[in-house]
Design a protein around this motif. Structure first.
Motif, mmCIF file in Angstrom:
data_model
loop_
_atom_site.group_PDB
_atom_site.id
_atom_site.type_symbol
_atom_site.label_atom_id
_atom_site.label_comp_id
_atom_site.label_asym_id
_atom_site.label_seq_id
_atom_site.Cartn_x
_atom_site.Cartn_y
_atom_site.Cartn_z
ATOM 1 N N LEU A 58 0.868 -1.304 0.042
ATOM 2 C CA LEU A 58 -0.001 -0.023 -0.012
ATOM 3 C C LEU A 58 0.859 1.126 0.035
ATOM 4 O O LEU A 58 0.539 2.220 -0.682
ATOM 5 C CB LEU A 58 -1.020 -0.150 1.027
ATOM 6 N N GLU A 59 1.790 1.203 0.599
ATOM 7 C CA GLU A 59 2.822 2.306 0.850
ATOM 8 C C GLU A 59 3.411 2.665 -0.598
ATOM 9 O O GLU A 59 3.726 3.626 -0.984
ATOM 10 C CB GLU A 59 4.138 2.038 1.667
ATOM 11 N N ARG A 60 3.655 1.389 -1.403
ATOM 12 C CA ARG A 60 4.281 1.555 -2.799
ATOM 13 C C ARG A 60 3.190 1.828 -3.786
ATOM 14 O O ARG A 60 3.633 1.609 -5.118
ATOM 15 C CB ARG A 60 4.975 0.358 -2.866
ATOM 16 N N GLY A 61 1.813 1.965 -3.455
ATOM 17 C CA GLY A 61 1.009 2.371 -4.398
ATOM 18 C C GLY A 61 0.166 1.071 -4.939
ATOM 19 O O GLY A 61 -0.344 1.067 -5.899
ATOM 20 N N LEU A 62 0.025 0.022 -4.040
ATOM 21 C CA LEU A 62 -0.825 -1.396 -4.628
ATOM 22 C C LEU A 62 -1.654 -1.689 -3.526
ATOM 23 O O LEU A 62 -1.298 -1.915 -2.450
ATOM 24 C CB LEU A 62 0.310 -2.311 -4.848
ATOM 25 N N ALA A 63 -2.863 -1.330 -3.531
ATOM 26 C CA ALA A 63 -3.780 -1.879 -2.542
ATOM 27 C C ALA A 63 -4.323 -3.468 -2.957
ATOM 28 O O ALA A 63 -4.724 -3.864 -4.058
ATOM 29 C CB ALA A 63 -5.036 -1.258 -2.713
ATOM 30 N N MET A 64 -4.347 -4.137 -1.860
ATOM 31 C CA MET A 64 -4.987 -5.688 -1.861
ATOM 32 C C MET A 64 -5.418 -6.145 -0.664
ATOM 33 O O MET A 64 -5.263 -5.406 0.459
ATOM 34 C CB MET A 64 -3.718 -6.639 -2.223
ATOM 35 N N LEU A 65 -6.118 -7.245 -0.474
ATOM 36 C CA LEU A 65 -6.618 -7.616 0.911
ATOM 37 C C LEU A 65 -5.985 -8.748 1.319
ATOM 38 O O LEU A 65 -5.721 -9.682 0.660
ATOM 39 C CB LEU A 65 -8.225 -7.844 0.640
ATOM 40 N N THR A 66 -5.776 -8.804 2.651
ATOM 41 C CA THR A 66 -5.445 -10.060 3.221
ATOM 42 C C THR A 66 -6.587 -11.105 3.673
ATOM 43 O O THR A 66 -7.868 -10.505 3.665
ATOM 44 C CB THR A 66 -4.952 -9.804 4.818
ATOM 45 N N LEU A 67 -6.373 -12.259 3.519
ATOM 46 C CA LEU A 67 -7.506 -13.367 3.723
ATOM 47 C C LEU A 67 -6.840 -14.364 4.676
ATOM 48 O O LEU A 67 -5.885 -15.071 4.310
ATOM 49 C CB LEU A 67 -8.170 -13.938 2.621
ATOM 50 N N GLY A 68 -7.337 -14.491 5.808
ATOM 51 C CA GLY A 68 -6.643 -15.432 6.834
ATOM 52 C C GLY A 68 -5.145 -15.296 7.218
ATOM 53 O O GLY A 68 -4.773 -13.916 7.131
#
Ligand SMILES: Cc1ncc(COP(=O)(O)O)c(C=O)c1O
Length: 344
Positions: free
Chosen positions: A303-313
Motif C-alpha cells: 500500500l505504501e508503494r501504491g498497490l492495494a490488496m486484501l489479506t485473507l486468513g
C-alpha cells in the motif's frame, strides 16, 4: 494507486454515465420503470429463465432466494467458504431461520457423493422428524474464496441431479457467473439451466455501479417480489441504476477475458518471487490468492508503494483484476510485491 482489492471498486466510464443520465425512469415499486423492466427481460433471456427481479445487492438476491426456498428450521447445503454462509452476516439464520450444512470442497467444488453424504436419509430406525429438512442446495460459480474458480457444467449437473433426487431445491450464487461463461466460452444459460434460481451481479467484473438480479420461474419471481419489499429492496426510479447494468451487459462482457489474462500474468510473475507461493492451477478467472508468511505486513508495504490488496486468513493475500487494470498495471503490481517482500 493500483487497486486490486476487489472487482467491485470500478468506476463507471463516461459512456456508462451517459447511458445512466439518459435513462427513462418510473416508479419500480409499481413496475413502472421501463429501464428496470428492460433489464429484467434482458437478464431472464440471457440466463434462459422465465423472469428476473432487479435488486440492490447480491446479498439481498441470495437472501431472498434462501427465504423463498426454505422454511424456518430447515437446513441448507453449501460449500464451506461460500459467500452465503461466510459473508452475509448470518442473514440466512436471521431472515430464514435455517442452519448451514457446509461441505469442504476442493477449489470450491464438491461432488454428488458429498451431497448424498451430507443429507440424512430417513430410515424406520431414525424417522424423518429427527432431522431438520435439508431443502436447498447452493452452489457458487465462480467461487470467490476458493480463488475465482470455475465449476464445470459436468460438476454442476452432478450435484444438482443429486439434490433433485433428494427433493431439494437448487440455487446458484452466480455473482461472477459472467466470468465463468467468459472463461469457458460457454453461454451463460447453460450454467444457469440446472438450477431453480440464479443470482447474478452487475456490480462486480461487469463494472456497473449497483445491482444484482434474481432469476427463476415467473411464479417464483412474482412471490419473491414480496420479500424484496419486506427486506427493504423496493426502489423507486432505479432505472438510473439499471441503465448502468444494461450498459455493462452490452459492453463489458466480452472484455472479461482481459481481466483473466491479467490475473494469470500477475500470478505467474508473483509465483517467481522468493517467499511467495501461488497455485497457478486455480487461477481460472480474475481472482488470485497468493501465500506469504506475513500477509498483513506485505499488504501494508504494498500500500505504501501504491498497490492495494486484501489479506485473507493468516497466510493469504487476494488480488482481483477488473476493467480499471491494464496489462502494464499487472506487471507493475507484481514488481511492487517483489519490492515489498525484498524489503522486509
Ligand atoms: C460470490 C458472491 N456472492 C454474493 C456477493 C454479494 O454481493 P453484494 O456485495 O452485491 O451484496 C459477493 C460479493 O462480493 C460474492 O463474491
Amino acid at each position: 494507486m493500483i487497486d486490486l482489492r476487489s472487482d467491485t471498486i470500478t468506476q463507471p466510464s463516461d459512456e456508462m454515465r451517459d447511458a445512466i443520465s439518459h435513462a427513462i425512469v418510473g416508479d419500480d415499486v409499481y413496475h413502472d420503470d421501463p429501464t428496470v423492466n428492460a433489464l429484467e427481460s434482458m437478464v431472464a433471456d440471457l440466463l434462459g429463465k422465465e423472469a428476473a427481479m432487479y435488486v440492490p445487492t447480491g446479498t439481498m438476491s441470495n437472501q431472498i432466494a434462501v427465504r423463498m426456498h426454505t422454511q424456518p428450521g430447515d437446513s441448507i447445503v453449501l460449500e464451506a467458504s461460500a459467500h452465503i454462509g461466510s459473508h452475509e452476516m448470518g442473514g440466512v439464520a436471521h431472515h430464514s431461520g435455517v442452519t448451514l450444512k457446509r461441505i469442504a470442497g476442493t477449489r470450491g467444488v464438491f461432488t454428488a457423493a458429498d451431497v448424498r453424504a451430507t443429507v440424512p436419509v430417513p430410515h424406520p430406525s431414525l424417522p424423518a422428524y429427527l432431522y431438520e429438512p435439508h431443502t436447498l442446495l447452493c452452489v457458487e460459480n465462480t467461487h470467490n474464496e476458493a480463488g475465482g474458480t470455475v465449476w464445470s457444467l459436468e460438476e454442476t449437473h452432478a450435484v444438482t441431479a443429486a439434490a433433485r433426487d433428494l427433493a431439494m431445491a437448487t440455487h446458484l450464487d452466480g455473482a461472477r457467473l459472467w466470468n465463468t461463461s467468459a472463461a469457458t466460452e460457454t453461454s451463460i444459460d447453460q450454467y444457469a439451466a440446472p438450477f431453480d434460481t440464479v443470482s447474478v451481479c452487475f456490480s462486480k467484473g461487469l463494472g456497473a455501479p449497483v445491482g444484482s438480479a434474481l432469476v427463476g420461474d415467473t411464479d417464483f419471481i412474482e412471490e419473491a417480489r414480496r420479500f424484496k419489499q419486506m427486506f427493504g429492496g423496493g426502489m423507486r426510479q432505479s432505472g438510473l441504476l439499471a441503465a448502468g447494468a444494461i450498459y455493462a451487459l452490452e459492453n463489458n462482457r466480452e472484455r472479461l477475458v482481459d481481466d483473466h489474462a491479467n490475473a494469470l500474468a500477475f500470478a505467474r510473475f508473483v509465483s517467481e518471487i522468493e517467499g511467495v507461493t501461488v497455485d497457478l492451477d486455480v487461477v481460472h478467472t480474475n481472482i488470485v490468492y497468493f501465500n506469504v508468511n506475513d500477509p498483513g505486513q506485505v499488504v501494508d508495504s504494498c500500500l505504501e508503494r501504491g498497490l492495494a490488496m486484501l489479506t485473507l486468513g493468516t497466510t493469504s493475500i487476494r488480488a482481483v483484476f477488473h476493467l480499471g487494470i491494464t496489462p502494464q498495471d499487472s506487471r507493475n503490481a507484481a514488481a511492487i510485491v517483489a519490492d515489498a517482500i525484498g524489503d522486509r
